[in-house]
Every structure is written in structure tokens, then in C-alpha cells.
Design an enzyme around this catalytic site. Structure first.
Site, PDB file in Angstrom:
ATOM      1  CB  SER A 157     -10.764   1.767   7.714  1.00 44.43           C
ATOM      2  OG  SER A 157      -9.877   1.025   6.966  1.00 44.43           O
ATOM      3  NE  ARG A 227      -5.387   7.512  -1.821  1.00 46.92           N
ATOM      4  CZ  ARG A 227      -5.994   7.363  -0.657  1.00 46.92           C
ATOM      5  NH1 ARG A 227      -5.469   6.538   0.236  1.00 46.92           N
ATOM      6  NH2 ARG A 227      -7.089   7.992  -0.375  1.00 46.92           N
ATOM      7  CG  ASP A 322     -15.340  -3.032   3.180  1.00 44.40           C
ATOM      8  OD1 ASP A 322     -14.344  -3.260   2.479  1.00 44.40           O
ATOM      9  OD2 ASP A 322     -15.280  -2.503   4.307  1.00 44.40           O
ATOM     10  CG  HIS A 355     -12.696  -0.015   3.014  1.00 49.85           C
ATOM     11  ND1 HIS A 355     -13.088  -0.699   4.138  1.00 49.85           N
ATOM     12  CD2 HIS A 355     -11.664   0.780   3.385  1.00 49.85           C
ATOM     13  CE1 HIS A 355     -12.310  -0.323   5.150  1.00 49.85           C
ATOM     14  NE2 HIS A 355     -11.452   0.565   4.722  1.00 49.85           N
ATOM     15  CG  ASP A 356     -13.684   5.042  -0.390  1.00 51.10           C
ATOM     16  OD1 ASP A 356     -12.906   4.886   0.565  1.00 51.10           O
ATOM     17  OD2 ASP A 356     -13.362   5.595  -1.463  1.00 51.10           O
TER      18      ASP A 356
END
Lengths: 382, 197
Positions: A157, A227, A322, A355-356
Site C-alpha cells: 500500500s 477509521r 482489492d 486491500h487487506d
């Protein structure tokens, strides 16, 4: 920490703080008169200092990438799945360096530090740092550690952006750059999400224009919201569905607005935990660094032109689900590398985690990453 | 190294910039890099092959020719574009040939010959789609969707104004036999063509 350490863990580790007394001029024109970086290292530097790997962290990351700080620590460092003996970044072969970037809130000089010129906490006066500034500060870190050239600079990232910037800013100081789930620049949608996150923070009544420390408070609710929205973009619809479905916490609907669905309480919990450990000004600064990153900008928006300065070899990895930094963004990067005649390898890993996924050790991801790093290690020992 | 790769290798100049479409485990590119100081890329879709390429230091890009095309490569950016045993498996071999010649000064293509006498005999005798060591599939699960003969390929080249620089015909073990040359379309199993515009 588990009762007995797994054999592929780096074990107990201790961060160290390095002080850099020389001033650092930043892209914004301001100068940091001096600064600290908090660093962790794993493995041993070899005699000719050729086996060093730099780990660059993502938005909310820090220096603690692998192992445990104490036996009480519940979870290991953020990238423990990839760093350790026998893991892709094999600490039996590499000397691994991980740091908290400038502007961070885990010990490196940042908004919470004291400004030596005023004697007060920097707060919102801490200058906006860019990916390039980070790389400059990391180059000084390399000097300090006696590392002339990294075997590899690796990151996911925002960390991948730093690896890319290394290849442009210091082409002779790295042999390989590994950019995982990254992008050569943010899309308008990416920037939009960052703006929502920032707005959540700055509109919290406890924000006090960034001087919340003076008021002995923190913009906790804003940070939590930031968050929560971020977290949604890091997961995929499918992984969220699998984890929570539409499950209610209790059987009956209550026709109210409390956290009734499992996913709601999960997001609230994650947001709350984050708001207790992360600094709001740092979050603003890190998202801004993301927005600004665009190495093609000074080369007539021609990324290939920028990459003509690179000397290292590249590995680019993306993940199928992602949607924060899609495989298309990685392919755009690879296309420019091909045009610039860089040596690049690229794979799109099929993984459901969004994405994680770059933090989750799926088999193909591990195999590919291991094969590449194994070859980097062979070059070093050859 | 596989015999066909040995033949191809002789047609590639030192220091060439090479694109290998369907590069497999990267054997040829690895050899060309080490022995001929060549540079370039392999394209592949098989994850295990991609991993092997990365481990041996071959630059490999995961890319599906049929779905993604070759638009990420610039005109005439390679000295040689290779495709071994994959032309028959792509959706539009004619378009792929055009693309290969757009990217490279020269192209090297190998494919199985559907007019090989054993296949003719198989079809005549059994009345079923032939299976052989070069075509070890059933008609319904084969990746080879555009099988052709040497004559078909050469006709296509003629229509497209593609010049054939070399042709070698080999058997399934990629051995070169004197009789292959006598009547290639009947006796040859695999063709290796070097073409240009």
C-alpha cells in the site's frame, strides 16, 4: 504472545530510537531541525552489509513489523506473517529494518513531539511530509546503519509507494523494489475517501484545529469515524459478507440506531480501538502524503519517463478483490515499467480479502513472494 | 533444454530484447539471459510457472493474452517476440500474429501440425477427433481451439504479407528428421517458423 513461540517467529524484539541531529529540508519547503526515528531490526547484517531489507509501512503502520515486544503482547507485529525464519522475508538470510515514519505517532518525530524551536508540542504545526521526504529520512537511516545499498525495499500500500520512490530518488541504493497492493498515484475516489476521513476528524468538536493536546483531549469520535470508513475500503464485500453476513447481534430487530448488525459493532469496536492508539494529526498527515504521491507529476505526467531513472528490479503484486488499489492500478505501474525497460515481474493474486489481503498469508501470495525473495537472497550470498 | 528451444535459441542474436508469450517456467528466457545476455519479459497465466520464473530471475508478467491483449507493450519495442505451442490455444491467432509483429522486429512461432499423417489416419480410421502425444486432449476439454496445418499457417502469412524467414519441421520429440522436409505438411508434427513483416 502464545505460550511457546513458533519456530518461524523472530521472537522478542526491542525497538530503538535513533536521533538525527542534521536538519532535513522537506518537500513543503520547511525544515525539521532534528528528528528521531524509532526502528526495529531482525536478523543479522552480513559482513559486506549486502543483505539488508527495508520494510516500509502503510497508513497506520509503524516500526513493529514482526515478533513480540513482551510476553504480554497479544498480537505480533503487523507483518509477522511475512517476516521471520523461513518466511518470505527470511530473517536467517536477511537483515530486516523496519521503522516508524516521520510524522508518525509511535515514537518517531511527529505532531506529538516537542518542537525544539518553540519548546511546545508541534500539533498541527508539524509540516506535511511526503513519501519523498520519508525516503530521504530513510536514506539517512541507511547511512547510520552502514547500509550503502538495500538488497530490497519492500512495502504494501503506502509502503509500496515508498519502495517505488526509493527506486527514483536513490536508484543506486537498492537492488530490488517490491510494491504490493500499491499504486503509482491515488484516484479521485481514493482521495475522496481520504477527504471523508479527514473531515470526520477536523469536524469533531474536540479537534480544536489540531491543538487538542492543549485542551487535554483528543478528537476520538472523528478518528473513530475516519477509521471506520477506511476499514470498509480495506475489506471486500465478499470478505465482509463471509465474516458477518447480515447477522443481527440479538434475534429481534429493535427499530433503532444502535449497533444491531454484527458488522456495525465490529466497525465501531475497530474504530474505538484505533482512536485510543492513533494520533489524529498523524492520520491527517499520512492521508495527505498518500494524496500527494505522484512521481509522474514532475515528468509531464509520464510515469515511464520517471521510471527511466530507476536501476533496480521490481516485483509488483496486486490482489483480485482489492478495490482500494485495484489490480488495474498495479498494471498501470507495470506498463510504465515495461515502457521504461525496467526489469519487472507482476502477478495478480486471487484472494477474497480486499486491500487487506497483503497482510494475509494466502498460499499463492506466500509462494510467489518467497520465490522472489529467495532469489534476492541468492544474489546477496553469491 | 527442450529440442525446439535449442532450435529457436540459434535464431536469437546476443543482447536481444525478447518477449516470450506463454513463457512457461521461463527455461528459454533464463537460458537467453545467461548465455546470450538477452533481456525481456515472459507472459504467463499459470501461477506455478509464474512463481518458478520469479524464483529463477526471469521477469514474468501475469497477463491473459485473450482477455487483456498486448496493449501494454509499445510498437517495435522488442527484437524478437516468441510464442511456442500457444498459437493454437488463443481465441484469435490472426490478431495475435498481427500484435506480435507490431511489437517485434521478428517473431518465432511454433505449433502442432493438424495435417500430420498419423492424425489424418486417426481421423480416417476412427472417425473421431485425433489424440496424440502432441495433442493429448479430448475434443471437449482441449485448450487448442484453433488447430491448423502448416499449409493453413502459410496461407495466412501470405494473406497478411508476412514474410517467412525460416521454417523447421520436427517430430514430437522435436528431433529434426530428413524426411520431414520432404513432405512437411504430411510428415511434420511441429513447425517452428521465424517470420517478419
Amino acid at each position: 504472545m502464545p505460550d511457546s513461540l513458533p519456530p518461524d517467529s523472530v521472537g522478542l524484539v526491542e525497538p530503538q530510537t535513533l536521533h538525527f541531529p542534521e536538519p532535513l529540508t522537506l518537500a513543503c519547503g520547511q525544515t525539521l531541525p532534528e528528528y528521531d526515528l524509532v526502528v526495529e531490526t531482525y536478523g543479522e547484517l552480513n559482513a559486506d552489509a549486502s543483505n539488508a531489507v527495508l520494510i516500509c509501512h502503510a497508513l497506520s503502520g509503524h516500526h513493529h513489523a514482526a515478533g513480540y515486544h513482551s510476553s504480554d503482547e497479544r498480537k505480533p507485529g503487523w507483518w509477522d506473517s511475512c517476516i521471520g525464519p523461513g518466511k518470505p522475508i527470511d530473517t536467517d538470510r536477511f537483515f530486516v529494518v523496519s521503522l516508524n515514519n516521520l510524522g508518525g505517532c509511535h515514537g518517531s518525530t511527529g505532531p506529538n513531539s516537542t518542537n525544539p524551536e518553540t519548546g511546545r508540542c508541534y500539533g498541527p504545526d508539524f509540516p506535511v511530509v511526503t513519501v519523498r521526504d520519508w525516503v530521504d529520512s530513510q536514506a539517512r537511516l541507511a547511512d547510520r546503519l552502514g547500509i550503502q545499498q538495500w538488497a530490497a525495499v519492500v512495502g504494501g500500500s503506502l509502503g509500496g509507494m515508498q519502495a517505488l520512490q526509493w527506486s527514483l530518488s536513490y536508484p543506486d541504493r537498492l537492488r530490488h523494489a517490491v510494491a504490493i497492493a500499491s499504486t503509482p498515484r491515488l484516484t479521485a475516489q481514493n482521495i475522496a475517501f481520504n477527504e471523508v476521513a479527514r473531515k470526520a476528524i477536523t469536524s469533531d468538536p474536540d479537534f480544536h484545529e489540531g491543538r487538542y493536546a492543549d485542551h487535554d483531549t483528543t478528537p476520538r469520535r472523528g478518528l473513530m469515524l475516519a477509521r471506520m470508513v477506511g476499514h470498509i475500503t480495506y475489506l471486500s464485500d465478499a470478505s465482509m459478507g463471509e465474516k458477518f453476513g447480515r447477522e443481527l447481534r440479538e434475534e429481534a430487530q429493535k427499530f433503532g440506531y444502535d449497533a444491531e448488525f454484527q458488522v456495525e459493532s465490529y466497525l465501531r469496536y475497530q474504530g474505538e480501538r484505533f482512536s485510543e492508539t492513533f494520533d489524529a494529526n498523524t492520520y491527517l498527515l499520512m492521508t495527505r502524503a498518500l494524496d500527494y504521491f505522484d512521481p509522474a507529476r514532475e515528468f509531464d505526467n509520464d510515469l515511464a519517463k520517471a521510471l527511466q531513472h530507476a536501476r533496480c528490479q521490481f516485483l509488483v503484486l496486486s490482489f483480485s478483490t482489492d478495490w482500494r488499489f485495484t489490480p488495474e492500478r498495479s498494471e498501470e505501474l507495470v506498463k510504465a515499467m515495461i515502457a521504461a525497460r525496467c526489469r519487472v515481474s507482476y502477478a495478480e493474486i486471487d484472494a477474497p480479502w480486499g486491500h487487506d489481503a497483503f497482510l494475509i498469508p494466502t498460499p499463492r501470495y506466500m509462494d510467489t513472494f518467497t520465490a522472489y525473495m529467495d532469489r534476492v537472497a541468492r544474489e546477496v550470498s553469491a | 533444454m527442450r529440442a525446439d528451444l535449442e532450435i529457436i535459441e540459434k535464431w536469437i542474436q546476443p543482447e536481444s530484447h525478447v518477449l516470450d508469450l506463454g513463457c512457461g517456467d521461463g527455461t528459454l528466457l533464463d537460458y537467453l539471459q545467461r548465455e546470450k545476455n538477452a533481456s525481456g519479459f515472459g507472459l504467463e497465466i499459470n501461477p506455478d510457472h509464474i512463481t518458478t520464473c520469479m524464483g529463477r530471475g526471469v521477469s514474468v508478467i501475469e497477463q491473459d493474452l485473450d482477455n487483456q491483449g498486448l496493449g501494454n507493450f509499445q510498437d517495435q519495442s522488442f527484437d524478437v517476440v516468441l510464442m511456442t505451442q500457444a498459437l493454437q490455444a488463443v481465441r484469435r491467432p490472426d490478431v495475435v500474429l498481427d500484435e506480435m509483429l507490431r511489437l517485434g522486429r521478428e517473431c518465432i512461432v511454433t505449433f502442432p501440425n493438424f495435417a500430420y499423417w498419423r492424425l489424418r489416419w486417426y481421423l480416417m480410421r476412427r472417425g473421431r477427433m485425433p489424440e496424440s502425444e502432441t495433442l493429448p486432449y479430448k475434443w471437449y476439454n482441449t485448450p487448442n481451439i484453433h488447430l491448423c496445418t502448416f499449409n493453413d499457417f502459410e496461407t495466412l502469412c501470405y494473406r497478411k504479407n508476412i514474410r517467412i524467414l525460416n521454417r523447421t519441421v520436427v517430430d514430437s520429440e522435436h528431433r529434426y528428421r530428413w524426411f520431414n522436409r520432404l513432405w512437411p505438411n504430411m510428415l511434420g508434427q511441429i513447425a517452428i517458423y521465424r517470420i517478419t513483416r
